[in-house]
Design a protein around this motif. Structure first.
Motif: not given
Length: 594
Positions: A455, A459, A462, A469, A471
């Motif tokens: 994050d 991300n 992105k 996102p 994970s």
């Protein structure tokens, strides 16, 4: 002796218009020599300013823009295209070698004079900037040639160092690190640099650059090792100073340095998708004044560039074919087009959103914003091409356009800049790359990233691209690998920037495999190019060939370069030294394979 003299003689010249008066005020002009010039603080300021034009500029786009890489769908017979095919021969002269040493000689002169300076006014910042300039130049030499002779003082025509052997890449790296440590200690924070001096080195720029050097060398040692060094007695620079135990601390410091830059609050991704119709990833790279884009945004809005070459329409235009060359020579390959994820964050071989290749417009649907930001016609930027817009009629028309690094509306009556007059800044290191270095270093250290680390880095990139996102749960569910995703993001986000693709493929130890593959253009089988003869003449040197495309199908595609012509090897990881230099100094050994 001529070429050696060319390398070491001083290069005192006026490069910044803002510095002209500093030279004019010196009287008499004929007395501006090495011995008398650096005796005032202002001289060190002017001298260090001059070095900025030695950074990579638009005139270097032949090596800057990844011409000839696996991501570029263009074929022609010179320069980096030849390099990518393994056809490089040792040249008699190489300006990238000799000119770099001219720059280093000039920098060394300033640093030498600084050691004895006792005048009024602080020169700490100017010395620190000069240390970073020297580190920049040596890192360029290191990436291109491997180990090279280290020269850290100004030489004369009879200096014995002119006939020294090459230092190893590990010794050169140690010098670069030492210079960057001094630069970090002496440079101001970005927030302390006034608007009139933006583009000068900051403490954060030196930290980001040191992270780049450390990541490059850590991964080179991990994946390439000493295989390109030569023995140092008959070929190459040898491996003196090689220590694989440096890999982990180098990577750990990359994490620390990138975190410092990321957490400084000074830089931010340039995201104006709301006013640019999701085209931030195009207009970031051609910013000038408010007329350079439909959002009325200028360079002052850009807080993403950390290290960059400064251009200005009044004082420093590109003066080389920028839009023209990027239009022709950086069109994407089949591989590049297939790398972009769908808007659900999945690769096209997994996503139900991928529309296939049948009609020209199909493969653009439901994809990463950067696909249309980079690869639609600059005259109708962001407008997805429709069936009939492209006719495969031979030459270099392989089914796709490029618009990254091209001036808005170039080639039309409404063009913002004619080619050669472009004046946008050239990015050398920006925040998106810092995020990717952080993520890659963590992956190389741990084999994974936490969700929080994703994050804080990948991300964010992105999100600007319109992607969800990722994970660890997402990756596991979809059988995706975070290491592969980091490498995908580097390929896409840094497309045609800073020779990043060639550098990445080599430091990952995969260049001989990747650059040995055929390069393809548009899919022909099962598409309108097969069903409508008016859209495909078939008039191409290599015709079509069956290959597995991005969605997993096996299809006939246009062949830009067949695998039989691409013979890149481990010997090609380093460029050859110019023979004019090896011929003058028998201790200067050529790289292996040349």
């Amino acid at each position: 002796m001529k070429k050696i003299i060319n390398i070491v003689l001083p290069c005192i010249m006026v490069c910044f218009a803002s510095c002209t008066d500093d030279f004019i005020d010196l009287t008499p002009p004929a007395s501006i020599t090495d011995d008398v010039y650096y005796n005032e603080a202002e001289h060190f300021l002017t001298g260090s300013n001059r070095f900025y034009t030695n950074l990579m500029g638009w005139g270097d786009q032949g090596i800057f823009s990844d011409h000839g890489s696996d991501l570029i769908g263009y074929e022609e017979g010179s320069g980096m295209q030849e390099y990518a095919r393994g056809e490089t021969l040792a040249p008699v002269d190489d300006d990238y070698y000799t000119d770099t040493y001219v720059a280093i000689r000039d920098i060394n002169l300033l640093l030498d004079r600084a050691e004895t300076y006792n005048g009024e006014g602080s020169i700490v910042e100017y010395v620190a900037a000069s240390k970073m300039h020297r580190a920049w130049q040596y890192f360029f030499l290191l990436q291109r040639y491997g180990g090279v002779p280290l020269v850290t003082r100004p030489l004369d025509v009879d200096s014995e160092e002119l006939y020294n052997a090459r230092n190893s890449r590990y010794e050169v790296t140690a010098q670069i690190i030492a210079d960057l440590d001094d630069a970090i200690a002496g440079l101001p924070n970005e927030t302390s640099i006034g608007s009139e001096d933006k583009g000068k080195f900051s403490k954060e720029a030196a930290m980001a650059f040191k992270a780049e050097v450390l990541l490059h060398e850590a991964t080179w040692m991990k994946y390439v090792g000493t295989t390109t060094d030569g023995d140092g007695t008959s070929t190459g620079a040898g491996s003196a100073g090689y220590d694989a135990s440096n890999i982990t601390p180098y990577l750990q410091e990359v994490v620390t340095l990138t975190q410092s830059v990321m957490n400084s609050g000074t830089f931010e991704l340039w995201d104006y998708n709301d006013v640019l119709n999701n085209l931030s990833s195009n207009f970031l790279f051609n910013l000038e004044d408010g007329g350079s884009n439909p959002g009325g945004l200028d360079k002052a809005t850009n807080k993403e560039f950390i290290l960059y070459g400064k251009y200005d329409f009044t004082f420093r235009q590109a003066n080389t074919l920028v839009s023209h060359v990027y239009a022709g020579r950086t069109k994407p390959s089949r591989k590049m087009m297939d790398l972009f994820l769908c808007s659900d964050g999945l690769p096209i071989n997994q996503s139900p959103l991928f529309q296939g290749y049948t009609e020209t417009q199909d493969e653009y649907q439901n994809r990463d914003y950067r696909l249309t930001a980079y690869f639609t016609d600059v005259a109708s930027l962001g407008v997805i091409p429709q069936t009939g817009d492209y006719v495969l009629d031979g030459g270099t028309n392989y089914g796709y356009d490029n618009s990254k690094f091209m001036s808005w509306n170039w080639g039309t009556a409404d063009a913002y800049r004619a080619t050669e007059t472009e004046s946008y800044d050239i990015p050398l290191l920006r925040l998106a790359e810092v995020y990717l270095m952080y993520a890659e270093a963590l992956y190389e250290l741990n084999g994974s990233l936490t969700d929080t680390e994703m994050d804080a880095s990948i991300n964010l990139i992105k999100a600007r691209a319109g992607l969800p996102p990722i994970s660890n749960a997402f990756l596991t569910t979809n059988n995706m690998d975070i290491g592969e995703e980091i490498r995908r993001e580097r390929a896409i986000e840094l497309f045609a920037e800073g020779a990043s693709r060639f550098a990445d493929l080599r430091r990952w130890g995969v260049a001989e495999d990747v650059l040995g593959e055929a390069v393809y253009g548009a899919v022909v089988e099962g598409t309108v190019y097969e069903s409508d003869p008016s859209l495909f003449t078939g008039d191409y040197n290599y015709g079509t060939e069956s290959t597995v495309v991005g969605n997993g199908d096996t299809r006939e595609c246009l062949v830009i370069q067949p695998a039989s012509t691409r013979n890149f090897s481990r010997d090609n990881y380093l460029f050859p030294l110019p023979t004019s230099q090896t011929g003058l100094n028998e201790a200067l050994l050529q790289n292996p394979g040349y």
